[in-house]
Each structure stands twice: as C-alpha cells, then as structure tokens.
Design a protein around this motif. Structure first.
Motif, mmCIF file in Angstrom:
data_model
loop_
_atom_site.group_PDB
_atom_site.id
_atom_site.type_symbol
_atom_site.label_atom_id
_atom_site.label_comp_id
_atom_site.label_asym_id
_atom_site.label_seq_id
_atom_site.Cartn_x
_atom_site.Cartn_y
_atom_site.Cartn_z
ATOM 1 N N ALA A 21 0.829 -1.194 0.000
ATOM 2 C CA ALA A 21 0.000 0.000 0.000
ATOM 3 C C ALA A 21 0.865 1.247 0.000
ATOM 4 N N ALA A 22 0.244 2.329 -0.442
ATOM 5 C CA ALA A 22 0.873 3.643 -0.375
ATOM 6 C C ALA A 22 -0.238 4.673 -0.458
ATOM 7 N N GLY A 23 -0.185 5.670 0.396
ATOM 8 C CA GLY A 23 -1.236 6.673 0.370
ATOM 9 C C GLY A 23 -2.571 6.069 0.769
ATOM 10 N N ASP A 24 -3.608 6.423 0.024
ATOM 11 C CA ASP A 24 -4.959 5.978 0.354
ATOM 12 C C ASP A 24 -5.313 4.632 -0.271
ATOM 13 N N TRP A 25 -4.500 4.145 -1.178
ATOM 14 C CA TRP A 25 -4.845 2.929 -1.915
ATOM 15 C C TRP A 25 -3.867 1.805 -1.581
ATOM 16 N N ARG A 26 -4.362 0.585 -1.615
ATOM 17 C CA ARG A 26 -3.511 -0.592 -1.437
ATOM 18 C C ARG A 26 -3.861 -1.616 -2.521
ATOM 19 N N VAL A 27 -2.929 -2.518 -2.764
ATOM 20 C CA VAL A 27 -3.150 -3.557 -3.768
ATOM 21 C C VAL A 27 -3.998 -4.655 -3.152
ATOM 22 N N ALA A 28 -5.173 -4.867 -3.715
ATOM 23 C CA ALA A 28 -6.075 -5.896 -3.194
ATOM 24 C C ALA A 28 -5.967 -7.199 -3.957
ATOM 25 N N GLY A 29 -5.569 -7.151 -5.231
ATOM 26 C CA GLY A 29 -5.472 -8.379 -6.017
ATOM 27 C C GLY A 29 -5.022 -8.099 -7.438
ATOM 28 N N VAL A 30 -4.934 -9.149 -8.201
ATOM 29 C CA VAL A 30 -4.462 -9.069 -9.585
ATOM 30 C C VAL A 30 -5.461 -9.771 -10.490
ATOM 31 N N VAL A 31 -5.864 -9.089 -11.557
ATOM 32 C CA VAL A 31 -6.746 -9.656 -12.575
ATOM 33 C C VAL A 31 -5.885 -10.061 -13.772
ATOM 34 N N THR A 32 -6.022 -11.305 -14.205
ATOM 35 C CA THR A 32 -5.242 -11.798 -15.337
ATOM 36 C C THR A 32 -6.191 -12.320 -16.414
ATOM 37 N N PRO A 33 -6.265 -11.662 -17.591
ATOM 38 C CA PRO A 33 -7.097 -12.189 -18.676
ATOM 39 C C PRO A 33 -6.629 -13.575 -19.088
ATOM 40 N N VAL A 34 -7.575 -14.470 -19.375
ATOM 41 C CA VAL A 34 -7.226 -15.840 -19.755
ATOM 42 C C VAL A 34 -6.586 -15.866 -21.128
ATOM 43 N N ASN A 35 -7.147 -15.125 -22.074
ATOM 44 C CA ASN A 35 -6.563 -15.031 -23.402
ATOM 45 C C ASN A 35 -6.931 -13.683 -24.000
ATOM 46 N N SER A 36 -6.540 -13.472 -25.244
ATOM 47 C CA SER A 36 -6.663 -12.148 -25.847
ATOM 48 C C SER A 36 -8.028 -11.870 -26.450
ATOM 49 N N HIS A 37 -8.934 -12.860 -26.501
ATOM 50 C CA HIS A 37 -10.176 -12.629 -27.218
ATOM 51 C C HIS A 37 -11.436 -12.949 -26.417
ATOM 52 N N SER A 38 -11.316 -13.308 -25.144
ATOM 53 C CA SER A 38 -12.504 -13.624 -24.373
ATOM 54 C C SER A 38 -12.582 -12.728 -23.144
ATOM 55 N N ALA A 39 -13.736 -12.787 -22.466
ATOM 56 C CA ALA A 39 -13.936 -12.011 -21.244
ATOM 57 C C ALA A 39 -13.546 -12.802 -19.995
ATOM 58 N N ASP A 40 -12.972 -13.997 -20.163
ATOM 59 C CA ASP A 40 -12.578 -14.820 -19.028
ATOM 60 C C ASP A 40 -11.336 -14.246 -18.351
ATOM 61 N N TYR A 41 -11.250 -14.413 -17.053
ATOM 62 C CA TYR A 41 -10.100 -13.923 -16.311
ATOM 63 C C TYR A 41 -9.946 -14.725 -15.029
ATOM 64 N N THR A 42 -8.777 -14.610 -14.422
ATOM 65 C CA THR A 42 -8.537 -15.174 -13.096
ATOM 66 C C THR A 42 -8.241 -14.020 -12.142
ATOM 67 N N TYR A 43 -8.569 -14.222 -10.857
ATOM 68 C CA TYR A 43 -8.340 -13.184 -9.858
ATOM 69 C C TYR A 43 -7.529 -13.768 -8.716
ATOM 70 N N ARG A 44 -6.410 -13.142 -8.415
ATOM 71 C CA ARG A 44 -5.536 -13.545 -7.315
ATOM 72 C C ARG A 44 -5.654 -12.504 -6.219
ATOM 73 N N ALA A 45 -6.219 -12.889 -5.067
ATOM 74 C CA ALA A 45 -6.401 -11.952 -3.957
ATOM 75 C C ALA A 45 -5.094 -11.789 -3.204
ATOM 76 N N VAL A 46 -4.661 -10.551 -3.058
ATOM 77 C CA VAL A 46 -3.501 -10.239 -2.235
ATOM 78 C C VAL A 46 -3.956 -9.859 -0.829
ATOM 79 N N ASP A 47 -4.978 -9.022 -0.723
ATOM 80 C CA ASP A 47 -5.584 -8.657 0.556
ATOM 81 C C ASP A 47 -6.947 -9.340 0.615
ATOM 82 N N LYS A 48 -7.047 -10.391 1.445
ATOM 83 C CA LYS A 48 -8.263 -11.188 1.476
ATOM 84 C C LYS A 48 -9.416 -10.510 2.219
ATOM 85 N N THR A 49 -9.159 -9.347 2.823
ATOM 86 C CA THR A 49 -10.251 -8.616 3.459
ATOM 87 C C THR A 49 -11.112 -7.882 2.443
ATOM 88 N N VAL A 50 -10.599 -7.738 1.223
ATOM 89 C CA VAL A 50 -11.343 -7.046 0.168
ATOM 90 C C VAL A 50 -12.072 -8.092 -0.665
#
Length: 432
Positions: free
Chosen positions: A76-105
């Motif tokens: 974190a820094a300032g008012d914002w912190r990193v809660a997670g990472v969104v990773t698109p599955v491929n270049s042509h679909s709306a699928d994605y994976t989410y990796r939670a860094v802060d599990k309270t969010v």
C-alpha cells in the motif's frame, strides 16, 4: 517515492515448532528484503500475531507445543492498497482469473479484464491490479496507472510476486499449514519454489502434451498451450499416462540438450545445467518443458530440410563463369525471397529452382522489378512472388557452393527479361 505499509485484521495462520521460530523469522526478514528491493515497499510481509498453543499428534495422540503465526502481506501507499491481480485468460474472451492479495477485500466483479478504470484505456493487457481504499472502494488499473495511486511501480517482477503466496518463499519443512496435517504425510506446495520435480516426469509429461496438442481444450473452448497443460498436470492435476512413443521423445530431448557445451545464460546452456540433475526446481520447470517443443520443432526443420535436399539436383546448374544470353537464358521458378538491412542499405536474396531441380541463389541491392503494363495496365513496378517463373538473359555464374548439404549455383549481375505469374498454391508453368 513515498511508501507506507498497512496491516489488516485477518491474515494467514500457520503453525511451527518453537525451535523453528528463529528460522521462520529470519526467513521473513529475507523475504521482506527481497520484496523491498523489487517493489520499493518497506516490510510488506508482516507478522500480525504469535500465539503459543498445542496440537494433537495424530500418530501418538500426544499434545505438541507449537506457535501459531498469523501473517499478512499488504502492499500500500497513500490511500490505496493492492487488493489483487486480474489476469485475462486469453486475448479474445472475457474470461479472467483473480488472485487476492488482501483477502479482506471481496473479489470484484470484473466486466472487462482489459480496461483500466483510471484512464479508460482498453488494451490487450497481461494483467491489471485491483486497488482498494479505506472506504472499501475498488478500482482496476493498468501498470502505467498504478504508480500515481499507490506509489508502487508496477514492474513485471511485482506482477510475478503478486501471483505467489508469501509462504512460497519459505522451506515447506518449516511450516505446517493445516493442523490436520501435523505429523502426518507431507503435502508439498506444488507451486512453491522449494518443490523439486523428477526430470523424467517433467519431460514425459511435456512430450505427452506436445504430441497430443489440440486446437481447443474441453474447458469452454479456451485454448491452452502444451506448456500450460504440462504445468497444470505437474502442479496439481496429476501426471498423464505416457506412451512408448512419448517416452522416446522425452529420452531424445534429454540426450539432445543435457550435454550442451554452451555457456550458462543461453537457452541451451541453461537447459544443460537444469538437466545435469535428476530433479528440477519449480523455477526451472517451464524451461525444461519448453525443451520438448524445441526438440520437436528442430526435428521438423531437419525433416523438411532433408526432403528439400532430396528434391534438389546435386549437380551445379552450370560451371563457374558461365554467361547468360538470349540464346542461352536461365529459366527458373522463384521459391524463396528475403530482404534484410545492411550498413549500406537493403539487400534482397532470391532462391530459384530450375525445371531440372537445380537450386539457384542471387543477392541484389536493387531487387527485381518488371514493367507488366503491356499485359496488365498500371502494373509497371511488379515484384516477383514465389511461384513465378522468371527468364534471365543477362548475368553469369559467380560460384558453385554447398548449403545444408545440397549444391547451390550462385549467380551475379542477373537481369530479368520476362516473368510468368504464379503463386505458392499454383506455380506458373515452365512452358508457354
């Protein structure tokens, strides 16, 4: 860059023997130094609480004194912190994976895994970072928009680290993550950097995936590369049944790369170093899997080159010094063309085959151009394509050489006189 750290009320709890506590704390310090040098964040991995307790040993039934450590990893820094990472599955679909860094969010609902909500730009991104503030608001941002909000520069290394659990940096023998596993069988973390994989299993699994590659997987029509499927199999899904043919490919790959004399730091040098042992680390896993694909591609190239060499006339088209004329022209079909830059300008390289199978090569700084306006109005600067048959009435044989085991006749000062149009699918005929 001003940075701060923040803790949350929850975290990850694991158990360790009191005698191992100094090693665990030392390992935390090492992890924090590594992360701080990469992210610029001070002490991102924090011990929130320590509690002495006991667990029941499933083998003896006795009580074991342990220390329960609750840790958290918040960037974190300032008012914002990193809660997670969104990773698109491929270049042509709306699928994605989410990796939670802060599990309270809570995990956000992502409608577009490629849209940065800060700048409104939608790109073909590798990942986006989900930020959260103290009021519970979230926002997904791209790498270039992350630093203005958090003070953290979104480097590739940071993205890779955020896809790992802080405990992945520890020796699994130091940690019992679940009380039910205490004193029982070992359950290694498949994605931990400490896990070792037998070389034969890695190569066999990779050979199976490369030789059974499919256009689409069974999971919603999403394509997964052989390398991705091999990683999944080795890191949790289970090893496939490897056939005799696949074992032969694995063995051939092992023999092809393990004795390389190239220096470490090169692809073959790194592979040779990895294959020098009976096991490979998690860090080397992708490299060793890729060796099978590299071996199969090399075999395909050699097979193609052998077939090409077998079709080429082993005799030279004409002796060195032979001159062309209208009475003695060169008629050849263009099979390959390539342009490259030199300090003196562009150079075009052409490869032709004659009707009798001779291979002709020619390099030119001017290239070939034809005025075909008499046949096709407006076509006065035509560049030959592969499949065209070209007639040369001026030029000479510069030399006769060998390339990849077959004879080549090298020409110089060629001047094209006419061309018969064709293409790769339908080459022009030799006769009129």
């Amino acid at each position: 860059m001003t940075t701060t750290t923040a803790g949350t009320a929850t975290g990850t709890t694991f158990y360790t023997l009191p005698v191992n506590l100094p090693r665990i704390i030392a390992a935390f310090d090492k992890v924090n130094r590594r992360l701080e040098s990469t992210t610029g964040v001070h002490e991102p991995l924090r011990v929130l609480s320590r509690e002495e307790t006991t667990l029941t040993d499933p083998e003896t039934g006795g009580q074991l004194p342990v220390v329960a450590l609750r840790v958290n990893w918040v960037l974190a820094a300032g008012d914002w912190r990193v809660a997670g990472v969104v990773t698109p599955v491929n270049s042509h679909s709306a699928d994605y994976t989410y990796r939670a860094v802060d599990k309270t969010v809570p995990a956000p609902i992502v409608t577009d895994p490629r849209l940065c909500e800060h700048c409104g730009q939608r790109r073909n991104r590798v990942m986006l970072f989900v930020l959260a503030d103290a009021q519970g608001n979230t926002m997904q941002v791209g790498t270039t928009c992350m630093e203005p909000h958090t003070g953290i520069k979104a480097t590739k290394s940071l993205g890779l680290l955020l896809h790992r659990d802080p405990l992945d940096f520890l020796d699994p023998s130091d940690v019992v993550e679940d009380p039910e596993d205490w004193g029982g069988h070992e359950l290694p973390r498949a994605w931990s950097s400490a896990v070792e994989f037998p070389v034969r299993d890695v190569l066999g699994t990779a050979a199976h995936m490369f030789l059974t590659d499919e256009d689409e997987s069974t999971a919603g029509g999403v394509y997964y590369s052989p390398k991705e499927r091999a990683m999944d199999a080795l890191c949790g899904e289970g090893l496939p049944v490897v056939t005799a043919k696949e074992r032969a490919v694995a063995d051939a790959t092992y023999e092809a790369f393990r004795g390389s004399s190239e220096e470490p730091g090169t692809y073959r040098g790194n592979l040779a170093a990895a294959l020098a042992n009976t096991t490979v680390s998690r860090k080397q896993l992708g490299l060793v899997i890729s060796a099978v694909g590299s071996y199969l591609r090399q075999q395909a190239r050699e097979k193609e080159a052998a077939a090409r060499a077998a079709s080429i006339n082993p005799a030279p088209w004409a002796p060195e010094g032979t001159k062309l004329s209208k009475a003695a022209p060169l008629v050849a079909r263009l099979v390959f063309t390539f342009e490259y830059e030199t300090p003196w300008g562009p150079v075009w390289r052409y490869v032709f085959h004659t009707e009798a199978g001779h291979e002709i090569t020619w390099k030119s700084t001017r290239g070939m151009r034809f005025d075909l306006s008499a046949e096709e109005p407006g076509c006065n600067n035509y560049c030959p394509n592969t499949g065209d048959v070209v007639t040369f009435t001026s030029g000479s044989v510069k030399s006769v050489g060998e390339y990849r085991g077959h004879t080549q006749t090298v020409m110089t000062r060629l001047r094209p006189a006419s061309v018969r149009r064709g293409n790769e699918a339908g080459p022009a005929p030799w006769g009129e």
